[in-house]
Design a protein around this motif. Structure first.
Motif, PDB file in Angstrom:
ATOM      1  N   GLN B  26      -8.686  -3.019 -10.844  1.00 16.82           N
ATOM      2  CA  GLN B  26      -8.140  -1.951 -11.686  1.00 16.82           C
ATOM      3  C   GLN B  26      -8.030  -0.645 -10.910  1.00 16.82           C
ATOM      4  N   LYS B  27      -9.023  -0.365 -10.069  1.00 17.25           N
ATOM      5  CA  LYS B  27      -8.993   0.868  -9.292  1.00 17.25           C
ATOM      6  C   LYS B  27      -7.803   0.860  -8.325  1.00 17.25           C
ATOM      7  N   VAL B  28      -7.609  -0.273  -7.644  1.00 21.15           N
ATOM      8  CA  VAL B  28      -6.499  -0.378  -6.690  1.00 21.15           C
ATOM      9  C   VAL B  28      -5.168  -0.231  -7.407  1.00 21.15           C
ATOM     10  N   LYS B  29      -5.059  -0.880  -8.554  1.00 23.64           N
ATOM     11  CA  LYS B  29      -3.802  -0.816  -9.304  1.00 23.64           C
ATOM     12  C   LYS B  29      -3.513   0.618  -9.735  1.00 23.64           C
ATOM     13  N   PHE B  30      -4.573   1.302 -10.196  1.00 24.41           N
ATOM     14  CA  PHE B  30      -4.405   2.683 -10.649  1.00 24.41           C
ATOM     15  C   PHE B  30      -3.927   3.580  -9.499  1.00 24.41           C
ATOM     16  N   LEU B  31      -4.592   3.440  -8.334  1.00 23.28           N
ATOM     17  CA  LEU B  31      -4.212   4.250  -7.175  1.00 23.28           C
ATOM     18  C   LEU B  31      -2.776   3.972  -6.740  1.00 23.28           C
ATOM     19  N   MET B  32      -2.424   2.683  -6.721  1.00 23.35           N
ATOM     20  CA  MET B  32      -1.067   2.329  -6.274  1.00 23.35           C
ATOM     21  C   MET B  32      -0.027   2.854  -7.249  1.00 23.35           C
ATOM     22  N   GLY B  33      -0.377   2.839  -8.514  1.00 27.37           N
ATOM     23  CA  GLY B  33       0.533   3.384  -9.518  1.00 27.37           C
ATOM     24  C   GLY B  33       0.751   4.871  -9.275  1.00 27.37           C
ATOM     25  N   GLU B  34      -0.337   5.577  -8.975  1.00 23.11           N
ATOM     26  CA  GLU B  34      -0.236   7.011  -8.703  1.00 23.11           C
ATOM     27  C   GLU B  34       0.590   7.300  -7.464  1.00 23.11           C
ATOM     28  N   MET B  35       0.506   6.397  -6.476  1.00 29.42           N
ATOM     29  CA  MET B  35       1.260   6.600  -5.232  1.00 29.42           C
ATOM     30  C   MET B  35       2.702   6.117  -5.360  1.00 29.42           C
ATOM     31  N   CYS B  36       3.055   5.626  -6.551  1.00 25.11           N
ATOM     32  CA  CYS B  36       4.419   5.176  -6.830  1.00 25.11           C
ATOM     33  C   CYS B  36       4.823   3.909  -6.056  1.00 25.11           C
ATOM     34  N   PHE B  37       3.904   2.988  -5.880  1.00 24.40           N
ATOM     35  CA  PHE B  37       4.279   1.681  -5.333  1.00 24.40           C
ATOM     36  C   PHE B  37       5.042   0.900  -6.407  1.00 24.40           C
ATOM     37  N   SER B  38       5.936   0.004  -5.988  1.00 26.50           N
ATOM     38  CA  SER B  38       6.662  -0.805  -6.961  1.00 26.50           C
ATOM     39  C   SER B  38       5.682  -1.755  -7.658  1.00 26.50           C
ATOM     40  N   LEU B  39       6.103  -2.222  -8.821  1.00 27.25           N
ATOM     41  CA  LEU B  39       5.251  -3.130  -9.578  1.00 27.25           C
ATOM     42  C   LEU B  39       4.979  -4.401  -8.772  1.00 27.25           C
ATOM     43  N   LEU B  40       6.005  -4.837  -8.013  1.00 28.33           N
ATOM     44  CA  LEU B  40       5.818  -6.044  -7.204  1.00 28.33           C
ATOM     45  C   LEU B  40       4.768  -5.810  -6.118  1.00 28.33           C
ATOM     46  N   ALA B  41       4.850  -4.659  -5.445  1.00 28.75           N
ATOM     47  CA  ALA B  41       3.862  -4.357  -4.405  1.00 28.75           C
ATOM     48  C   ALA B  41       2.469  -4.254  -5.016  1.00 28.75           C
ATOM     49  N   GLN B  42       2.378  -3.622  -6.174  1.00 26.53           N
ATOM     50  CA  GLN B  42       1.083  -3.512  -6.852  1.00 26.53           C
ATOM     51  C   GLN B  42       0.510  -4.901  -7.123  1.00 26.53           C
ATOM     52  N   THR B  43       1.360  -5.778  -7.648  1.00 29.71           N
ATOM     53  CA  THR B  43       0.896  -7.114  -7.994  1.00 29.71           C
ATOM     54  C   THR B  43       0.434  -7.868  -6.756  1.00 29.71           C
ATOM     55  N   ARG B  44       1.214  -7.746  -5.668  1.00 36.77           N
ATOM     56  CA  ARG B  44       0.858  -8.445  -4.428  1.00 36.77           C
ATOM     57  C   ARG B  44      -0.487  -7.963  -3.895  1.00 36.77           C
ATOM     58  N   ILE B  45      -0.637  -6.648  -3.818  1.00 33.77           N
ATOM     59  CA  ILE B  45      -1.855  -6.105  -3.208  1.00 33.77           C
ATOM     60  C   ILE B  45      -3.072  -6.326  -4.098  1.00 33.77           C
ATOM     61  N   VAL B  46      -2.910  -6.145  -5.399  1.00 31.46           N
ATOM     62  CA  VAL B  46      -4.053  -6.372  -6.281  1.00 31.46           C
ATOM     63  C   VAL B  46      -4.487  -7.838  -6.190  1.00 31.46           C
ATOM     64  N   THR B  47      -3.526  -8.733  -6.042  1.00 32.29           N
ATOM     65  CA  THR B  47      -3.877 -10.145  -5.871  1.00 32.29           C
ATOM     66  C   THR B  47      -4.655 -10.343  -4.566  1.00 32.29           C
ATOM     67  N   ALA B  48      -4.168  -9.709  -3.498  1.00 32.61           N
ATOM     68  CA  ALA B  48      -4.876  -9.814  -2.214  1.00 32.61           C
ATOM     69  C   ALA B  48      -6.291  -9.253  -2.328  1.00 32.61           C
ATOM     70  N   VAL B  49      -6.415  -8.118  -3.013  1.00 30.83           N
ATOM     71  CA  VAL B  49      -7.734  -7.497  -3.210  1.00 30.83           C
ATOM     72  C   VAL B  49      -8.645  -8.452  -3.968  1.00 30.83           C
ATOM     73  N   SER B  50      -8.074  -9.097  -4.962  1.00 26.90           N
ATOM     74  CA  SER B  50      -8.845 -10.058  -5.754  1.00 26.90           C
ATOM     75  C   SER B  50      -9.386 -11.182  -4.862  1.00 26.90           C
ATOM     76  N   GLU B  51      -8.516 -11.685  -3.972  1.00 24.14           N
ATOM     77  CA  GLU B  51      -8.932 -12.768  -3.076  1.00 24.14           C
ATOM     78  C   GLU B  51     -10.058 -12.300  -2.140  1.00 24.14           C
TER      79      GLU B  51
END
Lengths: 133, 139, 278
Positions: B26-51
């Motif tokens: 959730q923290k990573v997603k929130f930060l990426m949202g603030e930095m204006c990453f695309s939803l796809l990039a957010q999903t990819r990175i949050v998934t990687a973070v999860s792994e």
């Protein structure tokens, strides 16, 4: 934990996943689903993931395995509403989910379940969507 | 400092159980949202973070995730996530990165999968001492 | 050094008019199309402004936070961006900055003795080179921006989505299908599926000249993405040659349904969606 509702409608069980599940909660949900099927003897399981933002390798594998377990119990599974970002991520991750039946939305999913259940004995496990009348 | 190009405050999250993984996501997603990453990039990175977070919990029991913004060449900005643990470390990194490799009865997509999901991926591990993995996603 | 810089600055200020004339003469001689693109009057104004700021920067040239220094950079950046847009060659853009030397050195030569001259030239040289480098960076940056924009535009037009029937969409694939284009095509495909809630996606590969193992793998990836969304994927345009190669290469399309013609593909799509042509 017990945040996920499991609904029984007619001959199907519908599971809309609305929260982010951590690993143990996801495992518990799997057990809960299997128990409900055992108790009710329904023939179809529909899992709605349209509110799920992240499917990582753990959750992806759990979903595929759930479908396999459910099939062993004589019930068919359809996964509906997967977000496009989630799909692209899973593809990039290299997770194979080919054995899983999918549909765009709940309505299509229920229709697919119906055909799958009624064609089960005729077609075995071949792709139920490609039935010819 | 682990990275001289760091340009903002950093966030640290201790991860020791499965609930913490959700918090980290959730923290990573929130930060990426603030930095204006695309939803796809957010999903990819949050998934990687999860792994990677799960990897820490299963293999080392616990660890720390550090997040901060970095500046790249040509005015680009990025988000860097560092995962550090004091676990058993990885004996053979190349082998561990391979698809299907797993010591913990998972799919073995964890490390290799996470690498495929982000722009930059770096792993350092000393057997017996611990592992440090850092990923960067550019805007 | 500092004292010399101040001296140079004063000298330039004193001969501002002469340097200005010389510089503009140089420009008309060596960078004609640039002057034409910018306009003679505007070029004059620009060189005058730059010169003014340059004189201000000279006394302490190492101070890059200096207000005048920033102003010079700004003017040069704007100029260089304009040059990129108007397709002026990089060498002419470079000449714009570097010809400043040819207009300043004669003045220095007239006023300084040999020993001082060398140091003065060095100082001026250093500053102008720095400006030149900065100008060039901006030039490249704006060029890159343009290329990116063009690529983006190309991407958008290169994957059209056609709605052929209710809940059936078709994407004609044309040209090379590398992994980058596959990624983009998949994004567009999934977005179209989500927005239109279409049940069947037809990928027509008639426009792909060579279908090898790699292309086949990309197609399978796209098809499995569509399937994960809950749609079916049909690949049409599989001609005899392609069928032959695929089998000879030992490529397994992994259960993706294929047809030779678009018509057959559409027929199948209609059956899958329980529809009929009226």
């Amino acid at each position: 934990m017990g945040d996920v509702t499991i609904l029984k409608i007619g001959n199907n069980i519908i599971v809309p996943i609305q929260t982010e599940l951590h690993d143990n909660a996801a495992r518990e949900l799997q057990t809960e689903i299997l128990r409900r099927i055992e108790r009710t003897g329904v023939k179809g399981l529909l899992i709605d993931v349209s509110a799920v933002n992240i499917v990582d390798s753990f959750l992806g594998r759990l979903l595929v395995e759930t479908a396999k377990m459910v099939r062993l119990m004589g019930t068919e599974t359809v996964l509906v509403g997967m977000k496009k970002e989630v799909v692209l991520t899973l593809i990039q991750l290299g997770l194979k989910m080919q054995d899983l039946h999918t549909a765009l939305n709940i309505e299509d999913g229920l229709a697919l379940l119906e055909t799958m259940v009624s064609n089960r004995f005729l077609q075995g496990r071949s792709h139920a969507k490609f039935k010819t009348e | 400092m682990p990275n001289s190009r760091q340009n903002s405050e950093s966030f640290e999250i201790m991860i020791s159980n499965f609930e913490d993984i959700i918090l980290a996501r959730q923290k990573v997603k929130f930060l990426m949202g603030e930095m204006c990453f695309s939803l796809l990039a957010q999903t990819r990175i949050v998934t990687a973070v999860s792994e990677l977070a799960r990897n820490m919990v299963t293999h080392a029991g616990q660890g720390k995730m550090t997040l901060f913004q970095v500046d790249g060449k040509r005015k680009t900005r990025g988000l860097k996530c560092i995962f550090e643990d004091k676990g058993p470390g990885i004996q053979n990194i190349d082998e561990a990165m391979q698809e299907g490799f797993s010591t913990a009865n998972s799919l073995g997509l964890g490390l290799g999968g996470a690498k495929k999901l982000c722009n930059e991926f770096k792993i350092e591990s000393v057997p017996g001492k611990g592992t440090s993995i850092s990923i960067i996603e550019w805007l | 050094m500092k004292a010399l810089n101040k001296e140079v600055s004063l000298l330039l200020s004193k001969h501002r008019e002469k340097i200005f004339e010389l510089w503009n003469k140089q420009l008309i001689l060596r960078a004609r199309s640039l002057v034409e693109a910018v306009g003679i009057d505007e070029t004059k104004q620009m060189t005058l402004d730059i010169l003014g700021h340059f004189i201000n920067v000279m006394p302490d040239q190492d101070d890059q936070a200096n207000d005048s220094y920033q102003k010079v950079l700004k003017i040069l950046a704007a100029m260089s961006r304009k040059m990129t847009l108007q397709n002026i060659t990089p060498s002419e853009t470079a000449i714009f900055v570097f010809s400043m030397k040819n207009s300043i050195f004669p003045v220095l030569q007239d006023e300084f003795d040999e020993k001082k001259l060398a140091d003065a030239i060095m100082a001026v040289n250093q500053l102008i080179d720095l400006l030149g480098i900065n100008t060039f960076e901006t030039y490249l940056e704006s060029r890159e921006e343009i290329i990116n924009e063009q690529q983006q535009a190309f991407k958008e037009v290169s994957v059209p989505v056609v709605k052929v029937w209710d809940r059936i969409i078709m994407i004609p694939l044309i040209g090379m299908l590398d992994s980058e284009r596959t990624q983009m095509m998949m994004e567009i495909l999934l977005e179209a599926l989500e927005n239109s809630q279409s049940k069947v996606a037809i990928l027509d590969i008639s426009g792909i000249p060579v279908v090898d193992t790699l292309v086949a793998r990309h197609l399978i990836t796209a098809a499995s993405a569509a399937q994960l969304m809950g749609a079916e994927c049909i690949i049409t345009g599989v001609r005899a040659r392609i069928a032959q190669t695929l089998v000879q290469l030992g490529v397994d399309l992994g259960g993706v349904v294929t047809r030779t013609t678009m018509a057959d593909g559409l027929q199948l799509a209609l059956e899958l969606t329980d529809q009929q042509m009226h």
